[in-house]
Design a protein around this motif. Sequence first.
Motif, PDB file in Angstrom:
ATOM      1  N   TYR A  88       0.828  -1.208   0.000  1.00 34.83           N
ATOM      2  CA  TYR A  88       0.000   0.000   0.000  1.00 34.83           C
ATOM      3  C   TYR A  88       0.860   1.254   0.000  1.00 34.83           C
ATOM      4  CZ  TYR A  88       1.156   1.600   4.688  1.00 34.83           C
ATOM      5  OH  TYR A  88       1.824   2.113   5.760  1.00 34.83           O
ATOM      6  N   TYR A  89       0.248   2.350  -0.333  1.00 38.57           N
ATOM      7  CA  TYR A  89       0.788   3.692  -0.098  1.00 38.57           C
ATOM      8  C   TYR A  89      -0.365   4.685  -0.190  1.00 38.57           C
ATOM      9  CZ  TYR A  89       0.769   4.134  -5.248  1.00 38.57           C
ATOM     10  OH  TYR A  89       0.391   4.162  -6.558  1.00 38.57           O
ATOM     11  N   PHE A  90      -0.199   5.822   0.473  1.00 36.09           N
ATOM     12  CA  PHE A  90      -1.144   6.928   0.379  1.00 36.09           C
ATOM     13  C   PHE A  90      -0.558   8.019  -0.513  1.00 36.09           C
ATOM     14  CE2 PHE A  90      -2.731   5.015   4.276  1.00 36.09           C
ATOM     15  CZ  PHE A  90      -4.101   5.240   4.201  1.00 36.09           C
ATOM     16  N   VAL A  91      -1.421   8.733  -1.213  1.00 36.55           N
ATOM     17  CA  VAL A  91      -1.012   9.927  -1.944  1.00 36.55           C
ATOM     18  C   VAL A  91      -1.899  11.081  -1.493  1.00 36.55           C
ATOM     19  CG1 VAL A  91      -0.216   8.668  -3.973  1.00 36.55           C
ATOM     20  CG2 VAL A  91      -2.554   9.500  -3.904  1.00 36.55           C
ATOM     21  N   CYS A 100       2.463  14.244  -2.940  1.00 37.45           N
ATOM     22  CA  CYS A 100       3.501  13.383  -2.375  1.00 37.45           C
ATOM     23  C   CYS A 100       2.870  12.071  -1.936  1.00 37.45           C
ATOM     24  CB  CYS A 100       4.206  14.063  -1.200  1.00 37.45           C
ATOM     25  SG  CYS A 100       3.155  14.241   0.256  1.00 37.45           S
ATOM     26  N   LEU A 101       3.719  11.093  -1.637  1.00 32.98           N
ATOM     27  CA  LEU A 101       3.304   9.826  -1.070  1.00 32.98           C
ATOM     28  C   LEU A 101       3.611   9.820   0.416  1.00 32.98           C
ATOM     29  CD1 LEU A 101       3.388   9.002  -4.136  1.00 32.98           C
ATOM     30  CD2 LEU A 101       4.164   6.757  -3.383  1.00 32.98           C
ATOM     31  N   PHE A 102       2.861   9.034   1.189  1.00 33.07           N
ATOM     32  CA  PHE A 102       3.176   8.846   2.604  1.00 33.07           C
ATOM     33  C   PHE A 102       2.652   7.488   3.035  1.00 33.07           C
ATOM     34  CE2 PHE A 102      -0.967  10.887   2.567  1.00 33.07           C
ATOM     35  CZ  PHE A 102      -1.677  10.255   3.569  1.00 33.07           C
ATOM     36  N   ALA A 132      11.652  13.656  -4.759  1.00 35.89           N
ATOM     37  CA  ALA A 132      11.475  12.222  -5.018  1.00 35.89           C
ATOM     38  C   ALA A 132      10.028  11.808  -4.808  1.00 35.89           C
ATOM     39  CB  ALA A 132      12.402  11.410  -4.110  1.00 35.89           C
ATOM     40  N   LEU A 133       9.393  12.310  -3.749  1.00 31.31           N
ATOM     41  CA  LEU A 133       8.000  11.955  -3.478  1.00 31.31           C
ATOM     42  C   LEU A 133       7.057  12.537  -4.524  1.00 31.31           C
ATOM     43  CD1 LEU A 133       7.939  12.393   0.409  1.00 31.31           C
ATOM     44  CD2 LEU A 133       8.052  10.264  -0.895  1.00 31.31           C
ATOM     45  N   ASN A 146      12.042  13.184 -11.919  1.00 30.70           N
ATOM     46  CA  ASN A 146      13.105  12.194 -11.742  1.00 30.70           C
ATOM     47  C   ASN A 146      14.460  12.783 -12.122  1.00 30.70           C
ATOM     48  OD1 ASN A 146      14.064   9.371 -11.336  1.00 30.70           O
ATOM     49  ND2 ASN A 146      14.570   9.574 -13.509  1.00 30.70           N
ATOM     50  N   GLN A 147      14.497  13.547 -13.222  1.00 25.91           N
ATOM     51  CA  GLN A 147      15.747  14.194 -13.616  1.00 25.91           C
ATOM     52  C   GLN A 147      16.146  15.259 -12.599  1.00 25.91           C
ATOM     53  OE1 GLN A 147      17.536  13.087 -15.927  1.00 25.91           O
ATOM     54  NE2 GLN A 147      19.133  14.634 -16.122  1.00 25.91           N
TER      55      GLN A 147
END
Length: 480
Positions: A121-124, A130-132, A156-157, A242-243
């Motif tokens: 799982y992940y939250f956005v 971002c993700l958390f 990154a997130l 990403n870059q």
Amino acid sequence: MASSLNLVNELRPVTSTTTRRYGKLLWVDAYHITTAPGLRLLRVAPFTHPEGQLYFYMKRGQFSVVTEENVSNIETDDLVSNYLAVIEKRILECGIILPQTCELFVELRFDETSQTSTCAYYFVDHHSRCLFWLEPTSSELLDMGMVVSDSHLDTALERLYWVHVEFFPMHVCAQMTPLILDNLISVICHGMTDRMTSRTSTFPYTEEKCDQLLRALSLRRGEPLDGHTLCFVARLWGAINNQRFMTYYGQENAQLDRLHPPMPEDIVDCPWMRALANLMLWGIPHHYYSKLHDLFVHDQVYVDHWQAFMTACVSEWRGLLLWAFSVLIASILISMLPRASLTSSVAPIFAASSSILSGSILLLRHHGFEDATASFAASFLRTAKSSGWGFLPLSVVYSMPKAMCLWSMGLMVAQFVFWVSRVVGVFWASGGAGFLALMGYGILYFTSLEDDHDPMTTMLRSHWQTFQNDSVEAAETSTV
């Protein structure tokens, strides 16, 4: 299958790039069905990604849920619901307050050996982009790369957030502001100009690619965002972020030049061996050594520079095959002349054959490398870079076709001069050899820099002094 597996209250934090979206190897199970009378009502809303992947969206208490699990299947739906209950319980136990714009992704993972299941799982959060997760999570375990600051982690997130939006765009497109498209156009316009005015730009797309992207984006400018548009807009934002993460965008020591590494690198170099290789192979390894280092700075490869390098290499190797074959035939013909020495033909024939063999192997081994992706090029260079010698072995290998071709030409000329000396005399042969040497020296002289009055002597002296100095340093190091 889900009913036969035991539920394990284990939640596994993942990111949007480590799901099984493109790793599924399941066959399609097609069958006929009889539809029930009346309108079919669904508890959850199904959506179809522009690429064709089915996913489901549902509201549940404090958050919404997206998943690619087929919750229209009763067993799968029950298992997903059980894990959602576990997540809700975890939220209450930890006292976490979720933002109103958050969304949960869940994916079932099955272990056939132990007959258990876990939930990735992940939250956005669509507001902060971002993700958390519900527990402390290491960036190393999530394969996010090392960070230098909190803002670097935010980059990154955000990249992972845009990957999530790319995978699940259809239900959320109405909530997105059209500014993300306008801002993307501005970023690509700047990147295109930076590419056009700098040979060492860190922007990931070439001028031609930027022009194509701007044409596509301009067609949707001023229009409401739909799922298809949001999908490719999110993909581009993910690539750009990403870059930015790789070049430390927004950090104190951002990488502004493609050739300047943002942090010290462990450069493996053997100067004395490199000088010896350059001395024996006409200085050609130095060219490839520099090129390979410029291509692989900070473990990054820009695909257009790699493709241009490989195209030039392949073109050169193909041309050298013709030259080496011509020298081989010429040397054989000279050896067949009256009063010719077969012994003098061995060296040029061997050198030409070596050029043909090495060129043929390199062409066979690098077939298709001109169109390779950046990830493939980075993997190849990472593998080819020796832990003890750096890029020197690969530089020597790439130099072999041209260097051996040059040796074969020089040895063929020597073979011809030796034959002339046996036919018309040493005096005339020496005169011809002197003329050829004078002509070669003149070409080097008039094509050299203005302050380099003796190019051949300077080149040989430079290689010899480098070889001597490095040998002395190596001996002193071993003594100490």
